[in-house]
Structures are given as C-alpha cells and as structure tokens.
Design an enzyme around this catalytic site. Sequence first.
Site: not given
Ligand code: NAD
Length: 483
Positions: A152, A228, A230, A232, A250, A284, A464
């Site tokens: 994002n 990423g 929750t 994951t 996060e 997020c 962080e």
């Molecule tokens: P995602 O969890 O699908 O992927 C995030 C990253 O993790 C990607 O690089 C992906 O390739 C990797 N990944 C996926 N499965 C994995 C595994 N089993 N092992 C290791 N790595 C793996 O998330 P997304 O769709 O890319 O992002 C959207 C999510 O991120 C939303 O839920 C959003 O709220 C969250 N987000 C949170 C914050 C925060 O600061 N809390 C900030 C931005 C986004």
Amino acid sequence: MSLLTIENFINNEHVKPSEGSYFDTFEPARGVAHALIPNSSKADVELAYKAASAAFPSWSKTSREERAKILYRIADLIEARLEEFAQAESKDQGKPVELAKTVDIPRAASNFRFFAGRILHAVEEAGELAGIGFSYTQRMPIGVAGLISPWNLPLYLLTWKIAPCIASGNTAVCKPSEFTSLTAYMLCSVLKEAGLPAGVVNMVFGTGMGAGQAIVEHPRIPLISFTGGTVTGAKIIANSAPHFKKLSLELGGKNANIVFADCDFELALKTSVRSSFANQGEICLCGSRIFVQRPIYEKFLSGLVQGAKALKVGDPTLKDTDLGAVVSKEHWEKIVGYIELGKKEGGTIECGGQKPASLEVEFQDGYFLEPTIISGLTPNCRVMREEIFGPVVTIYAFDTEEEAIQLANDSEYGLSCSVWTENGRRARRVASEIQAGTVWVNTWMARDLRMPFGGMKKSGLGREGGDHSLDFYSELKTICLAD
Ligand code: NAD
C-alpha cells in the site's frame, strides 16, 4: 511491448533468480502487465543471506558517523529523484502521482534522515552503583534482519524498516510485496550510489509463500520486521516460533473515527473525507468506521456524501486526481464483494459502490472504484468488523461518550483512532480509554517519527519509531564494572 525485467539485488549486484522464473506485475490504472518480477526461491534467499552475513562483521563495526553519512546520502539521492520515484510508485501501485510526490517519497527520504540523526545523537544509559562501581548499557547489532513489506505504501514502509535496521549496524534481506516491487528495485541503485557497502542491504523479489516464507523460516535470520495483513502475521508468528525470532508485526486495522457534536464541524468533515479515501482507502490508518453523535449525524452524512462525490477518480498522473486505482484485480473484487455483502447485511449505499462511468478509454480496464459510504449497518455486521482496505467506509450514529468508546473498542483490531471534539477534557478522557496504538485528536495521519508506532490486539506486536526501532534492531546489554 517489452516489459521491464526486475532483478534481485545481492552483494550490490543485480542477479537473476536462481530458477530463472518470473511473473507479471500489473499497472493498476490500465490493468496491463508492466514488469516481470523474479519468482525467487529458498535458494535466492540463501544467496542473499550469505551476502548479508558476510557484510555484517564489518558493517556492525562501522562507526555511527560513517553509517549516518551514508544514510543522509541515501535520503538526498531519493529526494533528487523524487519525480522518477513518484511516477514509478504511482504506475506500480495505482495511487495518484501527486500523493506519491508529497507523501510516500518524501517520507521515504525522511526515514533515512531521521534514523541517521537518531544514531548520531543517541546516548546509552549509565550510572554509579553504590558500593560496587558503575553500570552502563551497550546496544549490540543483532545480525541479518528479514524485512517484509506490503503494497500500500511500498517505498515508505520498506524504508521505515531498512533505515533503523542498517543505522543500528545490522544487515538485511528484504522482500517487498510482489504487487509493488518497482521502487524497491530503484532503491537498490540509490543504496549503491550512496556508498552502502556490498551485502548490507539485499533485495529478494517474489511471493510471500516463496521468498517471504523462506526468510521467516531461515534458521540464521534472527529478527523479522513485517508489515502486512493479520492472517499473514499469524503465519509468521507460527513459522518463526521454532527459531525464537525477535518479531515486529505491524498488521491490519478497522479504525474508528469518532465525531462528537461539539467538534469543529468543517475541519472534522474535510479531514474525514481524506481519512476515509486517501490512497484509495488503502492506508492501514484510514478511518473506516465513522461514528457520529446523533445531533449532527444527518448533516455530517450529507456533507460526507457531498465530499466523497466531489473526489476525482481516474488518471493517477493528473495533478487534481484524488483517487487512483486500487492495487490489483483481486483486491478490487474483494472490495466490491464487501460492498455487495453490505447490501445483503441491510446497509444503504449512500454513494459510490461502482466503477466510475466516466473513465477515459485507456483506463477502462483499470481497477478504479468510486468512494463508497455505507449507512444502516449494525456494529456486528461483517462489513463493520472486517478490514476492507479500500475506498469504503461505514457510518453509524451514537448518543453518549461511553457508547462511542464502547463502539470504537468493539473490534479485534487496535491500530489507530481519530476523535473530533472541541472539549479538551472529553478529548483526554476518550483518548485514554481507546484501545489503539495511536489516537489522533482533531487531526489524522500526523506522524511524529520520534513516537512509538504500532498496534494493539490483532493490529500488531511491538512498537517502532524513535528509540523503539533502535530497541528492536539491537540487543541491549548491561555491563557492570566493579571499582
Ligand atoms: P500481506 O500480508 O498479504 O503481505 C505483506 C507482505 O508479506 C508481502 O510482501 C507478502 O509477499 C508477504 N507474505 C505473504 N505471506 C507470507 C508468508 N507466509 N511468509 C512471509 N511473508 C509473506 O499484506 P498486503 O496485502 O501486502 O498488505 C495489506 C495489509 O497490510 C493490510 O492488512 C494492512 O492493514 C496492512 N498494513 C499494516 C500497516 C501497519 O503499520 N500496521 C501498514 C500498512 C499495511
């Protein structure tokens, strides 16, 4: 049209993935493939790990002045290429170029600048121990960190990890999102040009289940910083548990935006339009559950609908575009699925809910969606509980302060919350009761990099920001010297 081919970056060199396989990444605004991403495997992660591990002894002993100098140079080089980075981020992610130019890319530069300054001015703890001698603390770099980021805010969130990681003397294996690899790829040449020694930052591109999981399961990568979803996050906890890794997570959110009748109405309204739909609602921290006190509910709803309808959705390169395209076809379908569910759950679509009819021909296959407001749902509906992560908000009326707090906290998430009131005592009371890592009063998205950032409940583990990042990226040791 030939596609740009992205390569891994290991030991300051661009290298092909070991199995030689690639997949397409799409330009969200046009719905067409625009680059080839290495489908990296465990073998590529191993190569990156070896480079990072070999670079660690020397980098961890590099003086903080030298590390800071390189971080400052990285920041300058990102800024010098602001336009190029912003164009690339928009093409890859779908967001308006103007947003990337004013938020994503400047913030990426300031992440490096902030942690350069932070390590230069850091002072460890020390004190006399009566009758014995003297104690002091030492921060030890840990080793090779695994840094995994989402799509994002691609460069912004990746650099939020790289900067404190290398400032603290660690080396890294990074895995950007498979949906948005372009600016991470461009960053590699910046790192090299800034004089970062080979192997300090290595970039492995690919999927979560492939390269991502290989990083998490690597027995000699002792810390993982992940941003990423929750679901994951839960997998990462499980997969890293046998190795006792240090984790910073996060994760997702379903943030409340509480608007009291005694607020500065115009400011609350204007900011709520932004906090609902900025970056297509794919931040997020977006306030996706809007709670409005009953006396101003109708007026606020009508203002919000008017504000949402006035937003311009379309060509991300135009300066006056407010919303670009959402990141992928699958994500577009997921969001539309939630809008349909909202209708089934008894909600009223106050505005939006469709692909805009006015898109120019070249954008008609893009993943655009009108800003959508849903009313009439109750707090136990799935649409009011589950993270949608798109330009969709719900709105709901409340009567009392206690009810507003209860509604806001009635969530498995706890990332952020906005509170709108001109009553200072109420602001303090409500802020102190809210279960979220960040509470904004009369503002939104104000980020102070010195402050802790993170989520409660299923929104994350750890904090962080400022010294909290330095704590994560180092082991803190106490040394006691006897007289
Ligand atoms: P995602 O969890 O699908 O992927 C995030 C990253 O993790 C990607 O690089 C992906 O390739 C990797 N990944 C996926 N499965 C994995 C595994 N089993 N092992 C290791 N790595 C793996 O998330 P997304 O769709 O890319 O992002 C959207 C999510 O991120 C939303 O839920 C959003 O709220 C969250 N987000 C949170 C914050 C925060 O600061 N809390 C900030 C931005 C986004």
